[in-house]
Design a protein around this motif. Structure first.
Motif, mmCIF file in Angstrom:
data_model
loop_
_atom_site.group_PDB
_atom_site.id
_atom_site.type_symbol
_atom_site.label_atom_id
_atom_site.label_comp_id
_atom_site.label_asym_id
_atom_site.label_seq_id
_atom_site.Cartn_x
_atom_site.Cartn_y
_atom_site.Cartn_z
ATOM 1 N N GLU A 122 0.837 -1.195 0.000
ATOM 2 C CA GLU A 122 0.000 0.000 0.000
ATOM 3 C C GLU A 122 0.875 1.249 0.000
ATOM 4 O OE1 GLU A 122 -3.411 0.186 -0.158
ATOM 5 O OE2 GLU A 122 -3.192 -1.959 -0.589
ATOM 6 N N PRO A 123 0.360 2.344 -0.550
ATOM 7 C CA PRO A 123 1.141 3.581 -0.514
ATOM 8 C C PRO A 123 1.315 4.086 0.910
ATOM 9 C CG PRO A 123 -0.983 3.911 -1.616
ATOM 10 C CD PRO A 123 -0.887 2.474 -1.269
ATOM 11 N N LEU A 124 2.475 4.646 1.188
ATOM 12 C CA LEU A 124 2.751 5.229 2.493
ATOM 13 C C LEU A 124 1.978 6.541 2.648
ATOM 14 C CD1 LEU A 124 4.357 5.247 5.149
ATOM 15 C CD2 LEU A 124 6.193 6.414 3.908
ATOM 16 N N VAL A 125 2.021 7.375 1.606
ATOM 17 C CA VAL A 125 1.273 8.633 1.607
ATOM 18 C C VAL A 125 0.683 8.864 0.223
ATOM 19 C CG1 VAL A 125 2.651 9.719 3.430
ATOM 20 C CG2 VAL A 125 3.291 10.049 1.060
ATOM 21 N N LYS A 126 -0.345 9.711 0.197
ATOM 22 C CA LYS A 126 -0.963 10.135 -1.060
ATOM 23 C C LYS A 126 -1.066 11.648 -1.042
ATOM 24 C CE LYS A 126 -3.976 6.072 -1.521
ATOM 25 N NZ LYS A 126 -5.368 5.622 -1.632
ATOM 26 N N GLU A 131 3.868 15.114 5.157
ATOM 27 C CA GLU A 131 3.826 13.849 4.425
ATOM 28 C C GLU A 131 5.210 13.498 3.878
ATOM 29 O OE1 GLU A 131 0.984 11.877 4.360
ATOM 30 O OE2 GLU A 131 0.347 13.407 5.788
ATOM 31 N N LEU A 132 5.934 14.496 3.395
ATOM 32 C CA LEU A 132 7.291 14.266 2.889
ATOM 33 C C LEU A 132 8.195 13.762 4.013
ATOM 34 C CD1 LEU A 132 7.665 17.483 0.705
ATOM 35 C CD2 LEU A 132 7.385 15.137 -0.140
ATOM 36 N N LYS A 156 16.087 0.644 0.412
ATOM 37 C CA LYS A 156 14.827 0.739 -0.326
ATOM 38 C C LYS A 156 14.798 1.981 -1.215
ATOM 39 C CE LYS A 156 12.070 -1.996 2.787
ATOM 40 N NZ LYS A 156 10.771 -2.145 3.418
ATOM 41 N N LEU A 157 13.808 1.991 -2.090
ATOM 42 C CA LEU A 157 13.592 3.112 -3.005
ATOM 43 C C LEU A 157 12.237 3.740 -2.727
ATOM 44 C CD1 LEU A 157 14.671 1.458 -6.375
ATOM 45 C CD2 LEU A 157 15.975 3.100 -5.049
ATOM 46 N N VAL A 158 12.077 4.954 -3.202
ATOM 47 C CA VAL A 158 10.784 5.618 -3.168
ATOM 48 C C VAL A 158 10.201 5.518 -4.570
ATOM 49 C CG1 VAL A 158 9.608 7.825 -2.856
ATOM 50 C CG2 VAL A 158 11.505 7.199 -1.357
ATOM 51 N N LEU A 159 8.964 5.027 -4.658
ATOM 52 C CA LEU A 159 8.288 4.881 -5.952
ATOM 53 C C LEU A 159 7.097 5.829 -5.994
ATOM 54 C CD1 LEU A 159 8.024 3.416 -8.678
ATOM 55 C CD2 LEU A 159 6.565 1.752 -7.515
ATOM 56 N N LEU A 160 7.070 6.694 -7.010
ATOM 57 C CA LEU A 160 5.983 7.646 -7.190
ATOM 58 C C LEU A 160 5.090 7.190 -8.331
ATOM 59 C CD1 LEU A 160 8.054 10.954 -7.032
ATOM 60 C CD2 LEU A 160 6.958 9.732 -5.159
ATOM 61 N N GLU A 197 0.734 8.719 -5.514
ATOM 62 C CA GLU A 197 0.964 7.790 -4.429
ATOM 63 C C GLU A 197 2.470 7.607 -4.244
ATOM 64 O OE1 GLU A 197 -3.013 5.010 -4.867
ATOM 65 O OE2 GLU A 197 -1.075 4.174 -5.437
ATOM 66 N N VAL A 198 2.876 7.509 -2.974
ATOM 67 C CA VAL A 198 4.284 7.356 -2.653
ATOM 68 C C VAL A 198 4.450 6.054 -1.865
ATOM 69 C CG1 VAL A 198 6.291 8.383 -1.537
ATOM 70 C CG2 VAL A 198 4.522 9.860 -2.533
ATOM 71 N N ARG A 199 5.295 5.171 -2.382
ATOM 72 C CA ARG A 199 5.602 3.915 -1.714
ATOM 73 C C ARG A 199 7.101 3.876 -1.403
ATOM 74 N NH1 ARG A 199 1.429 2.737 -5.008
ATOM 75 N NH2 ARG A 199 -0.087 1.189 -4.326
ATOM 76 N N VAL A 200 7.451 3.282 -0.274
ATOM 77 C CA VAL A 200 8.849 3.004 0.038
ATOM 78 C C VAL A 200 8.958 1.496 -0.037
ATOM 79 C CG1 VAL A 200 10.669 3.148 1.760
ATOM 80 C CG2 VAL A 200 9.079 5.062 1.471
ATOM 81 N N GLN A 201 9.728 1.009 -0.999
ATOM 82 C CA GLN A 201 9.811 -0.434 -1.238
ATOM 83 C C GLN A 201 11.205 -0.871 -1.639
ATOM 84 O OE1 GLN A 201 6.616 -0.474 -4.183
ATOM 85 N NE2 GLN A 201 8.111 -0.829 -5.777
#
Length: 160
Positions: free
Chosen positions: A58-62, A79-80, A93-97, A156-160
């Motif tokens: 799931e996204p960490l933040v939107k 949020e940042l 990990k990476l941040v995926l937008l 959407e921002v995911r850390v994965q």
């Protein structure tokens, strides 16, 4: 005699017409083929295509944007900070937008707005201290947004 001359002129006219068509066809094809082999004109900025990265979890933040706008919404710094804190927990990990847009308006304009929104989030993350190579972006996606139209105008921002 007159009839033979008329027939001969008709045949010669048709023959010259066919020759003119063949010459025109040869010239046209050579111009077309030559144009196909030319290098494309240089563009101002070339964006390197990255392989598509699958979304995990799931996204960490939107971030929700106004219609047609790419300015970060109010509350974006909080949020940042969540994203940066999560990445600091595991720096591997990476941040995926992932940018989204609705179906209203032209497809090309919508895709560009969704991309601009994701770039705005990326720029804000980098400005907050995150290394640019840790942030990856997916191609914009169309969504209907469910009951809330703002859902269609999000990143959407995911850390994965």
């Amino acid at each position: 005699m007159q009839e033979d001359d008329d027939n001969q002129n008709l045949v010669l006219g048709i023959l010259f017409g066919i020759i003119a068509l063949v010459v025109g066809l040869v010239i046209g094809l050579s111009v077309y083929v030559t144009g196909q082999n030319r290098a494309p004109a240089p563009v101002a900025a070339v964006v390197a295509e990255e392989p598509e990265i699958a979304e995990v979890g799931e996204p960490l933040v939107k971030f929700y944007f106004e219609s047609g706008k790419a300015e970060l919404p109010a509350g974006a710094p909080d949020e940042l900070a969540k994203v940066i804190a999560k990445l600091n927990e595991d720096p591997s990990k990476l941040v995926l937008l992932s940018g989204y847009h609705d179906e209203t308006g032209g497809a090309a304009v919508n895709a560009e707005v969704a991309k601009d929104r994701a770039v705005a989030v990326k720029d804000a993350l980098v400005a907050a201290g995150l290394a640019a190579d840790k942030v990856k972006m997916r191609k914009p996606a169309v969504t209907l947004g469910g009951a809330d139209p703002a859902e269609a105008r999000r990143v959407e921002v995911r850390v994965q």
